[in-house]
Design an enzyme around this catalytic site. Structure first.
Site, PDB file in Angstrom:
ATOM      1  N   GLY A 217      24.524  13.326  43.579  1.00 49.75           N
ATOM      2  CA  GLY A 217      23.824  12.010  43.886  1.00 49.75           C
ATOM      3  C   GLY A 217      24.773  10.873  44.320  1.00 49.75           C
ATOM      4  O   GLY A 217      25.807  10.949  44.122  1.00 49.75           O
ATOM      5  N   ILE A 219      25.083   7.860  42.591  1.00 51.13           N
ATOM      6  CA  ILE A 219      25.556   7.372  41.527  1.00 51.13           C
ATOM      7  C   ILE A 219      27.301   7.211  41.350  1.00 51.13           C
ATOM      8  O   ILE A 219      28.306   6.395  41.328  1.00 51.13           O
ATOM      9  CB  ILE A 219      24.854   7.119  40.131  1.00 51.13           C
ATOM     10  CG1 ILE A 219      23.414   6.641  40.742  1.00 51.13           C
ATOM     11  CG2 ILE A 219      25.555   6.566  39.163  1.00 51.13           C
ATOM     12  CD1 ILE A 219      23.160   5.507  40.689  1.00 51.13           C
ATOM     13  N   GLU A 238      32.419  19.547  37.294  1.00 48.95           N
ATOM     14  CA  GLU A 238      31.552  20.619  38.046  1.00 48.95           C
ATOM     15  C   GLU A 238      31.962  20.539  39.665  1.00 48.95           C
ATOM     16  O   GLU A 238      32.297  21.225  40.250  1.00 48.95           O
ATOM     17  CB  GLU A 238      30.166  20.221  37.791  1.00 48.95           C
ATOM     18  CG  GLU A 238      29.313  21.243  38.486  1.00 48.95           C
ATOM     19  CD  GLU A 238      28.023  21.124  38.008  1.00 48.95           C
ATOM     20  OE1 GLU A 238      27.795  20.984  36.555  1.00 48.95           O
ATOM     21  OE2 GLU A 238      27.042  21.059  38.805  1.00 48.95           O
ATOM     22  N   GLY A 336      24.815  20.965  35.603  1.00 45.65           N
ATOM     23  CA  GLY A 336      26.020  20.974  34.326  1.00 45.65           C
ATOM     24  C   GLY A 336      25.662  19.683  33.494  1.00 45.65           C
ATOM     25  O   GLY A 336      26.686  19.452  33.013  1.00 45.65           O
TER      26      GLY A 336
HETATM   27  N1  COA Z   1       9.338   8.831  39.977  1.00 50.32           N
HETATM   28  C1  COA Z   1       9.164   9.394  41.199  1.00 50.32           C
HETATM   29  N2  COA Z   1       9.962  10.182  42.143  1.00 50.32           N
HETATM   30  C2  COA Z   1      11.345   9.744  41.766  1.00 50.32           C
HETATM   31  C3  COA Z   1      11.648   9.330  40.616  1.00 50.32           C
HETATM   32  C4  COA Z   1      10.794   8.642  39.738  1.00 50.32           C
HETATM   33  N3  COA Z   1      11.124   8.081  38.680  1.00 50.32           N
HETATM   34  N4  COA Z   1      13.179   9.055  40.627  1.00 50.32           N
HETATM   35  C5  COA Z   1      13.461   9.817  41.789  1.00 50.32           C
HETATM   36  N5  COA Z   1      12.596  10.317  42.600  1.00 50.32           N
HETATM   37  C6  COA Z   1      12.445  11.069  43.738  1.00 50.32           C
HETATM   38  C7  COA Z   1      13.025  10.091  44.747  1.00 50.32           C
HETATM   39  O1  COA Z   1      12.273   9.378  45.412  1.00 50.32           O
HETATM   40  C8  COA Z   1      13.582  11.112  45.593  1.00 50.32           C
HETATM   41  O2  COA Z   1      12.502  11.802  46.454  1.00 50.32           O
HETATM   42  P1  COA Z   1      12.732  12.307  47.911  1.00 50.32           P
HETATM   43  O3  COA Z   1      13.844  13.591  47.605  1.00 50.32           O
HETATM   44  O4  COA Z   1      11.392  12.640  48.455  1.00 50.32           O
HETATM   45  O5  COA Z   1      13.209  11.022  48.629  1.00 50.32           O
HETATM   46  C9  COA Z   1      14.027  12.519  44.640  1.00 50.32           C
HETATM   47  O6  COA Z   1      13.322  12.027  43.688  1.00 50.32           O
HETATM   48  C10 COA Z   1      15.582  12.605  44.568  1.00 50.32           C
HETATM   49  O7  COA Z   1      15.789  11.199  43.785  1.00 50.32           O
HETATM   50  P2  COA Z   1      17.191  10.194  44.232  1.00 50.32           P
HETATM   51  O8  COA Z   1      17.522   9.183  43.295  1.00 50.32           O
HETATM   52  O9  COA Z   1      17.272  10.100  45.697  1.00 50.32           O
HETATM   53  O10 COA Z   1      18.158  11.405  43.843  1.00 50.32           O
HETATM   54  P3  COA Z   1      19.832  11.756  43.671  1.00 50.32           P
HETATM   55  O11 COA Z   1      20.344  12.279  44.890  1.00 50.32           O
HETATM   56  O12 COA Z   1      20.552  10.295  43.474  1.00 50.32           O
HETATM   57  O13 COA Z   1      20.051  12.591  42.663  1.00 50.32           O
HETATM   58  C11 COA Z   1      18.991  13.444  40.653  1.00 50.32           C
HETATM   59  C12 COA Z   1      19.493  12.227  41.281  1.00 50.32           C
HETATM   60  C13 COA Z   1      18.657  12.996  39.268  1.00 50.32           C
HETATM   61  C14 COA Z   1      17.767  14.031  41.181  1.00 50.32           C
HETATM   62  C15 COA Z   1      20.433  14.410  40.608  1.00 50.32           C
HETATM   63  O14 COA Z   1      21.394  13.631  39.876  1.00 50.32           O
HETATM   64  C16 COA Z   1      20.045  15.695  39.949  1.00 50.32           C
HETATM   65  O15 COA Z   1      19.505  16.766  40.463  1.00 50.32           O
HETATM   66  N6  COA Z   1      20.571  15.793  38.392  1.00 50.32           N
HETATM   67  C17 COA Z   1      20.408  16.799  37.708  1.00 50.32           C
HETATM   68  C18 COA Z   1      21.412  17.778  37.540  1.00 50.32           C
HETATM   69  C19 COA Z   1      22.911  17.265  37.111  1.00 50.32           C
HETATM   70  O16 COA Z   1      22.893  16.121  36.682  1.00 50.32           O
HETATM   71  N7  COA Z   1      24.097  17.931  37.488  1.00 50.32           N
HETATM   72  C20 COA Z   1      25.049  17.380  37.075  1.00 50.32           C
HETATM   73  C21 COA Z   1      26.386  18.007  37.495  1.00 50.32           C
HETATM   74  S1  COA Z   1      26.354  18.298  39.282  1.00 50.32           S
END
Ligand code: COA
Length: 438
Positions: A217, A219, A238, A336
């Site tokens: 993502g 961040i 990872e 991960g």
């Molecule tokens: N309520 C409603 N929708 C939400 C939301 C909330 N609180 N927070 C995020 N969303 C939606 C966003 O609007 C976005 O929607 P879209 O795809 O339709 O545009 C989607 O969820 C993804 O959110 P975004 O903040 O753009 O994602 P990101 O690319 O920054 O990734 C995670 C954030 C949390 C999804 C991602 O880090 C993840 O999948 N984490 C789990 C796995 C992990 O941490 N692995 C670690 C090692 S790789």
């Protein structure tokens, strides 16, 4: 037969190669950038050849045609992490999702807890000894090659040769489909003022000599952008993306203080742009290892000064972290995240920390803002990192620490780093939730 004869005898078109798939098979696709495009397209185009095919994988950057309703007569998508192109199939009911810690995937494949008949991968052209390289994705891909009845490889001369447990002899592959094309790219996300502030808050928790894990993502790159002045940082992650290359070029990364695998960036898959793939190509500093090594909490615990940085969707007043679903909608997977959160907690030097970083609000498509700090997680959402595992939570407004904090303290800290527009409402909800004053 020498390796050249083996290679020549197994070289074929994508249409020929997918005849190795038989009705009832489970086809595992290599992960993320390593997904073989031409053979996946050929599998879908030749669907009249088979019945009841399950397609499984973690992240996909591909089109996911096999997960579309019009192909559900033959294909069933069963992901271990969902991506934009495959999410809908789960919501529509014809696809499904298996929750699994990333570090356990190779074991599941080895023990047939997750079944595989055919593995489809992307590899580099063979070297002078007859070894191809999986290049961008070691993770579960190497085990999927070993566990499958048949392996189909798309040979792409644009795949970097990356050191580590990444070499596959041509004799281990049943069909070679040559297809030279640029690899999938995941462009760096835009870093705006919110991400920059989050990056600064996270950077305040990172010392010189820290070993970093970076999640998926926007961040992680925002955090890396704030670390240019640090010294002797290490990477055990990872995945890595382009932000690591930029930070290396600033001289902040030398991997000298990691305590194990010193001098090496140890990673299980690459997901960035050509800049990252070129940087990793034959670079003695970068090693790809299987995910049951890189992500195993016992391995992670041996690293010095570990800082893990991952993202989430929502966190409730108790510090329960939701990262892979929005209500009942599966949007990704645990990946991960928990492997590293737990590895950091077990760290041998007691210094490991796990940061979950998030913008305080999500801006929805219609422009409305939704607070990510909530009293209760959405109905149907899955807790990714439990309240017992949660450590630091960071937004653009500050840092909250869950470890050692009681439930009311957790909620107070989280409300203080929530978006100011939501704080009064959250304080009122605090009163109702805990029957106590804020
Ligand atoms: N309520 C409603 N929708 C939400 C939301 C909330 N609180 N927070 C995020 N969303 C939606 C966003 O609007 C976005 O929607 P879209 O795809 O339709 O545009 C989607 O969820 C993804 O959110 P975004 O903040 O753009 O994602 P990101 O690319 O920054 O990734 C995670 C954030 C949390 C999804 C991602 O880090 C993840 O999948 N984490 C789990 C796995 C992990 O941490 N692995 C670690 C090692 S790789």
């Amino acid at each position: 037969m020498n390796w050249k004869e083996i290679y020549e005898s197994r070289k074929c078109s994508a249409d020929e190669a997918v005849k190795l798939i038989k009705s009832g098979d489970t086809v595992v696709l290599a992960h993320a950038v390593a997904e073989p495009v031409a053979v996946v397209d050929a599998m879908v185009a030749n669907k009249h050849l088979y019945k009841d095919i399950t397609v499984s994988h973690m992240v996909t950057l591909g089109r996911g045609e096999y997960s579309k309703p019009e192909n559900s007569d033959v294909f069933r998508y069963e992901g271990w992490f969902t991506s934009p192109s495959t999410r809908k199939s789960i919501a529509e009911g014809h696809g499904d999702f298996i929750p699994v810690f990333f570090h356990e995937v190779p074991k599941y494949l080895r023990q047939d807890i997750i079944h595989v008949d055919v593995t489809m991968v992307t590899v580099s052209a063979p070297d002078e000894h007859g070894y191809c390289n999986v290049g961008v994705s070691c993770d579960y891909t190497m085990q999927a090659i070993k566990s499958a009845r048949a392996v189909i490889a798309e040979v792409n001369d644009q795949v970097p040769v990356v050191f580590g447990d990444t070499f596959v002899h041509v004799s281990e592959i049943d069909a070679f489909v040559e297809n030279s094309h640029p690899l999938f790219e995941s462009k760096p996300a835009k870093i705006g003022p919110v991400e920059e502030a989050i990056g600064k808050n996270c950077a305040s928790l990172i010392e010189d000599g820290a070993t970093l894990q970076l999640g998926i993502g926007a961040i992680p790159d925002a955090v890396l952008a704030q670390l240019g002045e640090k010294k002797h940082l290490g990477i055990h992650s990872e995945m890595i993306a382009d932000g690591v290359v930029d930070l290396f070029e600033k001289g902040a990364i030398d991997c000298s203080q990691k305590g194990m695998d010193n001098g090496k960036m140890v990673v299980t898959f690459l997901m960035g742009t050509k800049k990252l793939y070129d940087f990793c190509d034959k670079n003695p500093m970068v090693e790809l290892r299987p995910v049951d090594y890189v992500n195993h909490p016992e391995v992670i615990a041996k690293l010095n000064n570990l800082v893990c940085i991952n993202a989430c969707v929502q966190v409730d007043f108790m510090g329960q972290i939701v990262s892979d679903s929005i209500g009942t909608k599966q949007i990704s997977g645990v990946g991960g995240q928990v492997d590293f959160v737990r590895g950091a907690a077990m760290s041998h030097d007691g210094k490991g920390i796990a940061i979950i970083a998030m913008p305080s609000v999500t801006v929805m498509k219609d422009g409305t803002k939704v607070s990510k700090v909530v009293p209760y997680i959405d109905h149907g959402a899955a807790v990714t990192t439990s309240r017992n595992d949660a450590d630091y939570i960071v937004t653009e407004y500050g840092i909250a620490r869950m470890k050692g904090a009681n439930l009311k303290d957790r909620a107070r800290q989280l409300i203080n780093i929530a978006h100011p527009d939501f704080r009064e409402e959250l304080k009122a909800q605090f009163k109702e939730r805990f029957n106590a004053d804020f």
